[in-house]
Design a protein around this motif. Sequence first.
Motif, short mmCIF file in Angstrom:
data_model
loop_
_atom_site.label_atom_id
_atom_site.label_comp_id
_atom_site.label_asym_id
_atom_site.label_seq_id
_atom_site.Cartn_x
_atom_site.Cartn_y
_atom_site.Cartn_z
N GLU A 42 11.90 3.20 2.23
CA GLU A 42 10.90 3.81 1.33
C GLU A 42 10.17 4.94 2.04
N ALA A 43 9.92 4.78 3.34
CA ALA A 43 9.30 5.87 4.10
C ALA A 43 10.21 7.10 4.11
N GLY A 44 11.52 6.85 4.26
CA GLY A 44 12.46 7.97 4.23
C GLY A 44 12.47 8.67 2.88
N GLN A 45 12.39 7.90 1.80
CA GLN A 45 12.34 8.50 0.48
C GLN A 45 11.07 9.33 0.31
N ALA A 46 9.95 8.84 0.86
CA ALA A 46 8.70 9.58 0.79
C ALA A 46 8.82 10.88 1.59
N ARG A 50 0.84 -1.20 0.00
CA ARG A 50 0.00 0.00 0.00
C ARG A 50 0.88 1.25 0.00
N GLY A 51 1.94 1.23 0.80
CA GLY A 51 2.83 2.39 0.85
C GLY A 51 3.55 2.62 -0.47
N SER A 52 3.96 1.52 -1.13
CA SER A 52 4.64 1.65 -2.43
C SER A 52 3.70 2.26 -3.47
N ILE A 53 2.45 1.84 -3.45
CA ILE A 53 1.47 2.39 -4.40
C ILE A 53 1.25 3.87 -4.13
#
Length: 945
Positions: A480-484, A442-445
Amino acid sequence: MLHGRLRERTVLDDLLAAARSGRSGALVLRGEAGIGKSALLAYAAGAAADLRVLRCAGIESESEFPFAAVHQVLRPLTGLIDAIPARQAEALRAAFGAAPAAGGDRFLVSLAVLSVLAEAAEERPVLCLIDDAHWLDGASADALTFVARRLDADGVALVFAARDGFAAPGLPELTVTGLDRAEAGALLAERSAVELPDAVRDSVVASTAGNPLALLELPAALTKAQLSGHSPLPDRLPVSAEVEQVFLDRVRRQDAPTQTLLLVAAAEETGDLALVLRAAATLGAAAGALDAAESAGLLRVDAHRVAFRHPLVRTAVYRGATFWQRRQAQEALADALTGEDDRDRRAWHRAAAALGPDESVAAELCHSADRARQRGGHAAAASAYERSAALTASAELRAARLADAADAAWLAGTPDRARTLLDRAGPLARDPLLRARLEHLRGSIEAACGTPSTAFAVLVAGAEPVAALAPDLAARMLTEAGQAAWLGGDAPGLHEVGRRLAALDGAVPLSAELVRGLDNLLSGDPAEAARHLRAVASAGSGAGGPAAPPGPPAADGQAGPPAATATPAAAGPPADPRAAMLIATGATFLGDDAVAIALFTAAVTRARSAGAMTALPWLLAPLSSLGAWTSRYAAATGDVTEGLRIAEETGQENPAAHLRAVLAWLAAVHGHEDDCRTHATAALARALGQRLGPAAGIASWALALLDLGAGRPAEARDRLAALAVAGPGESHPMVGIFSAADLVEAAVRTDEPATARQALGRLETWAAHSGSAWGSALVARCRGLLDADDRHFADALATHARGGRPFDTARTELLFGEHLRRRRRRADARRHLRAAHETFERLGLPTWADQAGAELRATGETARRREPGTPTRLTPQEVQIVRMVSTGATNREVAAQLFLSPRTVDYHLRKVFTKLDLTSRAELILRAGDFTDATVSASPVRQPG
């Protein structure tokens, strides 16, 4: 006989003529059922006697079988599969079930289809006719539209016939409408057993809206007396949308065995005559029923296959049966499919017959989905997993299968469907690892299609419960959270991610070093940022792969690769393209252009070789940014054009916003004002709405650079000053640093030294800690502007020699020349202004060249206009081809890398030879550097089609 259709026939004739001359083309014939699309395909086939004609048709009940339609198209060409690149051939055989499935990107199969068709066209032109495209299986639809968008100089024509529901973005369409009164009357007269009075004819034509199929079928529903006008017509004649009912009435006039055989044929997707007869026999329909169906004009039969006269007959038969009748037909077909090669079809028939949860059927269908996913048929896999979940009694197992369905839907490029499946799986999942998997996807989407803040919240919350259970998974999610958080300019969020990464068990992930460095950049601690980013940039080939950039999961269907761990530096680029991307990011923010470009380029090359198209927009966005800023305009334009096209094809709107911002920046530096504003507006609309700070910042910087180049320093100052203080999601601190020298120049030109010194302070601090040569050169230039000191300008030029940014160097020459001219040192000024003018001319930047020329004239010297050279006339695609050929790649290798056909590469290469007046490939390789880093043809940054 085809009545009327002059417009349609002309378009088809032109398409065939182009194929005969070696050009490719595609067309979508769109219209309602029975409107004449199939007749037009038949016309095209008849007019193409000198072409190789390939045909397929979508079948509603076959839409869950991946690559079924592609298999129909390529069946006559299987002997050519050995002629295409080995990886493509392997993927295509696996897609057809003729070789072990190894998994991989779905676009590798699409590229293989392109290569096979191009090979076939080497012998003679090819016409590919696809009927009922709205019923194509998802994998075939993706592959065939992919091919249609990329064929160019191959002599292949593709014609799709479809109703609404078939998505073909970027392909030309022709809407097929009803026949006019005269044409419809001629058709009726040809097919009617009696002569129709004008009143009857006009009534029938009006009620059918000129739909040819309705015109053909409606007379059979009327009596001779009604047709001749001796008896009144029914109060309400069926309109075109109700032709299906006409067919159903004809079906119901048949006896029970015939109706049973028709139902079995409607439920069987391949037209296998032997299978239909075996299954129908178990339901009491003897072979004689086949004769009755054929005599009634409902079926066509040859030695091995059975086909419905029209797709609407199949639809009418299946929908007109009762639920129990359909179930019996499905069971009979499943029982009749006994071979090992029939297991997928058997699984679907058993699933269609199931009355409720049935684990044996669910497991069989799940295995079918596994096979579809391994073959690259992600859309079909999603449907199979979803149906398997519906037949699963265990809530936890149902959740896992829905998770598989969501993952496959995401890989198929349908994020909304994936989100819906995740919503269904969430309440059922109890296992923490499964819940983490759901939240990771869900986070990747969200990162690719939604907002960074939502992606951040989902990924951080999802990682917490598994930090101790599965630290590798938690590290991927947190990275990925850090990239976001970085995209959204969320400094507290980055700090929290860094803290959580550091607390994980095991070695410190390389990703943690990157996150810490980005955190320090956002928090205003460049010294610590540089320390962490150097640790990342110094990592070598021993580093493991970092988390994938926000976007689609890895090609193997997993949510991401293992977290990278810090390792000592080693020679050469990392083997994992995602590790290269992570290290390149560190190098980018240290201002080390050469290392960053080399690593991004290596990652792009590996992604191309793997056919991993979905990863390319995320790699090409930063690579094209660096190409633009380092004056590699031709390369940058090729990269950004390709990246945007792929991003649009795969539904990745967030990287598309970044790519559009780069297009705006390129347009700005070239002085293309309309293009710049168009691209910047499009980028900002997405970036501001989704809070994508870097994309928004680059787009705004582009507009400011456009103003600065056009002599509007006040407007540029206002934009850049707003950029420097913009909040999270409106810009980004690194964009503020990278554009700081432009703000200094604009502020000095508008007599606002305080604003200039503030901007210089930010740039000085970053440059001092990063060690960037080009950053130090800009600092010296800005000091020269503020202090009006020759020594600073001289230092800037000396440092530029190590920085590798010709545009920045030329601008320093221009500003130094202006400074000297104002001090009446005309002879000294000319040397620098001449150098600036020559560089701007060589780079193909007329707006900036005009500025330098005006200054040079003010010193008493007229600037020499550079004769436009042939290198400036290359298109972005030609530049990409030349870049690859210059490395020694063959046409086939270039085609595989650029997702084109070898013949298209050869066509563009011949154009390059003509434009550049070259006579050999060796000469091209020797001269490639003269033009691959120059500009491109007239308007290099227009929106890709």
